[in-house]
Design an enzyme around this catalytic site. Structure first.
Site: not given
Ligand code: DHB
Ligand code: FE
Length: 284
Positions: A12, A59, A193, A240
């Site tokens: 997402h 978020h 991430h 996530e």
């Molecule tokens: C990013 C990834 C995410 O899952 C999120 O909620 C906000 C930012 C990103 O990679 O920038």
């Molecule tokens: Fe996210």
């Protein structure tokens, strides 16, 4: 009766929503990512679900630290795209199905999964970006959407096992609904991430490939993975990914993998995507 025909796993990344909104999905950076979703948009046109049951995480948009539900089920008639700091995304209002939501709430709670019931909720990039990736830029979303927000922001998040079992309960809820509706379930977020501190920028393709294999072929083993392994291997935001197990639990044990796509990087994240079909069991 309602039935679940298929499942979609999808990252997402907010920047992908920005790329759609600013019409730069063909440029050098975003082009290869959106190419990976061309099959998916065509598949979606053929699949034509009446309802998308969309498992995602908020978020700090609808919820902040004052109230952190583990599982919050959307029961509203519609959900407005939220302003996350740059104005609401210019995407259609998300239309719900209150009768089906109420049935699912009743079925899940009597099945001993205690849901928070959301009669009003704005939805952030966690929900609108996967819709954009799968449907592009229609004037109206071509399906009703039932959102299920899962807490993966504040520890303790639910385990993969809990999410997998919740998926099974969602399957029972949808299978017992009296109206003929075709439902596609989305599990969203991820992949590996980390957005903060010393390991910011961490991406782990080996972990992500292992995860996609588990989701497709061995979800029972994959759902046993502990939080600490997500944290170590997939970074702080990699947790996530537990939401994909809600999607997988709602499908048959055996599924057909129709499409898989993986790309690094998009913003700070590995983009992962999978389409799984239930064996039809005589349904069209
Ligand atoms: C990013 C990834 C995410 O899952 C999120 O909620 C906000 C930012 C990103 O990679 O920038
Ligand atoms: Fe996210």
């Amino acid at each position: 009766m309602a039935w679940i025909s298929s499942g979609v796993g999808c990252s997402h990344v907010p920047a992908l929503g920005v790329a759609v909104d600013q019409k730069i999905t063909n440029d050098d950076y975003y082009g290869p990512i959106f190419k990976g979703f061309e099959y998916s948009k065509k598949w979606m046109e053929q699949e034509k679900p009446d309802v998308v049951f969309l498992v995602y995480n908020d978020h700090c948009t609808a919820f902040d630290a004052s109230c952190i539900p583990t599982f919050a089920l959307g029961c509203a008639a519609e959900y407005q795209p939220a302003d996350e700091g740059w104005g609401p995304r210019p995407v259609p209002v998300v239309k719900g199905n209150q009768r089906l939501s109420s049935h699912i709430a009743q079925s899940l709670i009597l099945d001993e999964f205690d849901m928070t019931i959301m009669n009003e909720m704005e939805v952030d990039h966690g929900l609108t970006v996967p819709l954009s990736m799968m449907y592009g830029t229609p004037d109206e979303w071509p399906c009703q959407v039932i959102p299920l927000a899962v807490n993966v922001v504040q520890y303790p998040a639910p385990t993969g096992n809990r999410c997998y079992n919740l998926g099974k309960a969602i399957r029972r809820a949808i299978d017992s609904y009296d109206e003929d509706l075709k439902v596609c379930i989305f599990g969203t977020g991820g992949m590996s991430h980390q957005l903060q501190h010393e390991r910011a920028g961490l991406i782990n393709p080996d972990f992500d490939t292992k995860f996609l294999n588990y989701i497709a072929n061995d979800p029972v083993t994959g759902s046993q993975m502990k939080h600490v392994e997500y944290l170590r291997e997939a970074g702080s935001e990699g947790i996530e990914l537990v939401m994909w197990y809600v999607m997988r639990g709602a499908l048959n044990d055996e599924v057909t993998e129709k499409h898989r796509f993986y790309h690094v990087p998009a913003s700070n994240t590995a983009v992962g995507h999978i389409i799984l079909e239930n064996h039809a069991e005589g349904k069209a």
